[in-house]
Design a protein around this motif. Structure first.
Motif, PDB file in Angstrom:
ATOM      1  N   GLY A  43       2.092   1.505 -14.693  1.00 41.35           N
ATOM      2  CA  GLY A  43       3.241   0.686 -15.052  1.00 41.35           C
ATOM      3  C   GLY A  43       3.464  -0.483 -14.111  1.00 41.35           C
ATOM      4  O   GLY A  43       4.496  -1.160 -14.184  1.00 41.35           O
ATOM      5  N   LEU A  44       2.495  -0.731 -13.227  1.00 41.00           N
ATOM      6  CA  LEU A  44       2.645  -1.772 -12.215  1.00 41.00           C
ATOM      7  C   LEU A  44       1.780  -2.980 -12.534  1.00 41.00           C
ATOM      8  O   LEU A  44       0.729  -2.865 -13.141  1.00 41.00           O
ATOM      9  CB  LEU A  44       2.267  -1.225 -10.833  1.00 41.00           C
ATOM     10  N   THR A  45       2.233  -4.134 -12.103  1.00 40.72           N
ATOM     11  CA  THR A  45       1.447  -5.350 -12.216  1.00 40.72           C
ATOM     12  C   THR A  45       0.863  -5.697 -10.851  1.00 40.72           C
ATOM     13  O   THR A  45       1.271  -5.144  -9.829  1.00 40.72           O
ATOM     14  CB  THR A  45       2.317  -6.528 -12.698  1.00 40.72           C
ATOM     15  N   PHE A  46      -0.112  -6.599 -10.841  1.00 39.97           N
ATOM     16  CA  PHE A  46      -0.679  -7.071  -9.579  1.00 39.97           C
ATOM     17  C   PHE A  46      -0.772  -8.581  -9.632  1.00 39.97           C
ATOM     18  O   PHE A  46      -1.409  -9.140 -10.509  1.00 39.97           O
ATOM     19  CB  PHE A  46      -2.073  -6.480  -9.333  1.00 39.97           C
ATOM     20  N   ARG A  47      -0.102  -9.226  -8.682  1.00 43.21           N
ATOM     21  CA  ARG A  47      -0.089 -10.686  -8.614  1.00 43.21           C
ATOM     22  C   ARG A  47      -0.435 -11.115  -7.193  1.00 43.21           C
ATOM     23  O   ARG A  47       0.203 -10.650  -6.236  1.00 43.21           O
ATOM     24  CB  ARG A  47       1.297 -11.213  -9.003  1.00 43.21           C
ATOM     25  N   MET A  53       4.185  -6.937  -2.035  1.00 44.19           N
ATOM     26  CA  MET A  53       5.150  -6.100  -2.747  1.00 44.19           C
ATOM     27  C   MET A  53       4.475  -5.229  -3.791  1.00 44.19           C
ATOM     28  O   MET A  53       4.806  -4.043  -3.943  1.00 44.19           O
ATOM     29  CB  MET A  53       6.207  -6.993  -3.410  1.00 44.19           C
ATOM     30  N   ASP A  54       3.516  -5.815  -4.518  1.00 48.64           N
ATOM     31  CA  ASP A  54       2.854  -5.063  -5.588  1.00 48.64           C
ATOM     32  C   ASP A  54       2.005  -3.923  -5.046  1.00 48.64           C
ATOM     33  O   ASP A  54       2.016  -2.812  -5.582  1.00 48.64           O
ATOM     34  CB  ASP A  54       1.997  -6.003  -6.444  1.00 48.64           C
ATOM     35  N   VAL A  55       1.244  -4.183  -3.966  1.00 53.06           N
ATOM     36  CA  VAL A  55       0.418  -3.123  -3.379  1.00 53.06           C
ATOM     37  C   VAL A  55       1.293  -2.050  -2.736  1.00 53.06           C
ATOM     38  O   VAL A  55       1.000  -0.856  -2.835  1.00 53.06           O
ATOM     39  CB  VAL A  55      -0.581  -3.708  -2.353  1.00 53.06           C
ATOM     40  N   LYS A  56       2.368  -2.468  -2.105  1.00 52.05           N
ATOM     41  CA  LYS A  56       3.289  -1.491  -1.508  1.00 52.05           C
ATOM     42  C   LYS A  56       3.831  -0.538  -2.562  1.00 52.05           C
ATOM     43  O   LYS A  56       3.916   0.675  -2.352  1.00 52.05           O
ATOM     44  CB  LYS A  56       4.436  -2.217  -0.803  1.00 52.05           C
ATOM     45  N   GLU A  57       4.192  -1.090  -3.721  1.00 44.95           N
ATOM     46  CA  GLU A  57       4.685  -0.239  -4.814  1.00 44.95           C
ATOM     47  C   GLU A  57       3.565   0.636  -5.362  1.00 44.95           C
ATOM     48  O   GLU A  57       3.783   1.798  -5.710  1.00 44.95           O
ATOM     49  CB  GLU A  57       5.267  -1.106  -5.925  1.00 44.95           C
ATOM     50  N   PHE A  58       2.352   0.093  -5.422  1.00 45.74           N
ATOM     51  CA  PHE A  58       1.199   0.823  -5.953  1.00 45.74           C
ATOM     52  C   PHE A  58       0.872   2.055  -5.114  1.00 45.74           C
ATOM     53  O   PHE A  58       0.601   3.136  -5.641  1.00 45.74           O
ATOM     54  CB  PHE A  58       0.003  -0.126  -5.998  1.00 45.74           C
ATOM     55  N   ILE A  59       0.904   1.900  -3.778  1.00 42.43           N
ATOM     56  CA  ILE A  59       0.497   3.011  -2.911  1.00 42.43           C
ATOM     57  C   ILE A  59       1.675   3.808  -2.355  1.00 42.43           C
ATOM     58  O   ILE A  59       1.486   4.870  -1.752  1.00 42.43           O
ATOM     59  CB  ILE A  59      -0.397   2.525  -1.752  1.00 42.43           C
TER      60      ILE A  59
END
Length: 206
Positions: A43-47, A53-59
């Motif tokens: 459910g995450l995007t990567f920009r 912020m995106d990688v922090k949410e991913f891991i």
């Protein structure tokens, strides 16, 4: 570390957490094709513009000592053999990535960095997430193994007491970290005793 467009992005997250928890610096490349399974599975995007912020949410933790490179940036550090690395992990690895690396296509930074890793005789780990496999893919994996790469299919084991998706994901991530010599506690190791993992888990929960 490269993340390609195969299903299995939770494996990538688990490996990243393990590397960062062990204090390792990470150069990360996320292919454009990887963004669809990343969105579908997490459910995450990567920009690139807000990758912190995106990688922090991913891991689910701070990104630590990490640098993200664009997949089409052939001036990036990992594109050169003079850039110091311990090796490279591609997780998950598509069969297209396997083919590109095996034939030396270097069509993007992940393939180029893998090519550099092989020519510099560094550790390359390919976490292939596909089944069944064509004969040509099996031959390409055999060729890469002959060049020193480690082909590590995403095949979770169950002897370590794994009974949910997170534990099975961590098992595969732990096997990857074992290969590259990074210490971790992602799974319970086999001790030569049936049921030992379940007994240990029950004792921990008591």
């Amino acid at each position: 570390m490269g993340i390609t467009g195969a299903s299995g992005t939770p494996y990538a997250a688990a490996v990243l957490r393990g590397l960062l928890d062990a204090g390792e610096a990470v150069d990360l490349v996320v292919s454009r094709a990887a963004r669809l399974p990343l969105l579908d599975e997490t459910g995450l995007t990567f920009r690139e513009a807000r990758w912190h912020m995106d990688v922090k949410e991913f891991i689910g933790r701070d990104v630590g000592d990490m640098r993200v490179w664009k997949e089409n940036d052939f001036t990036a550090g990992p594109a050169s053999g003079s850039y110091p690395t311990r090796g490279m992990i591609v997780v998950p690895a598509t069969t297209a990535a396997v083919a590109g690396i095996a034939t030396g296509m270097s069509k993007d930074l992940i393939q180029r960095a893998a090519d550099v890793t092989l020519k510099e005789r560094r550790m390359l780990v390919l976490v292939v997430r596909e089944t069944p496999l064509r004969r040509v893919t099996l031959q390409q994996m055999a060729d890469l193994s002959g060049e020193g790469a480690v082909v590590l299919p995403a095949s979770p084991g169950f002897y370590a007491g794994s009974h949910d998706v997170r534990q099975m994901t961590d098992f595969v991530a732990g096997k990857v970290l074992d290969v590259v010599g990074v210490p971790h506690t992602l799974y319970t190791r086999w001790r030569g005793q049936l049921g030992a993992a379940r007994a240990e888990e029950a004792a921990a929960g008591a």
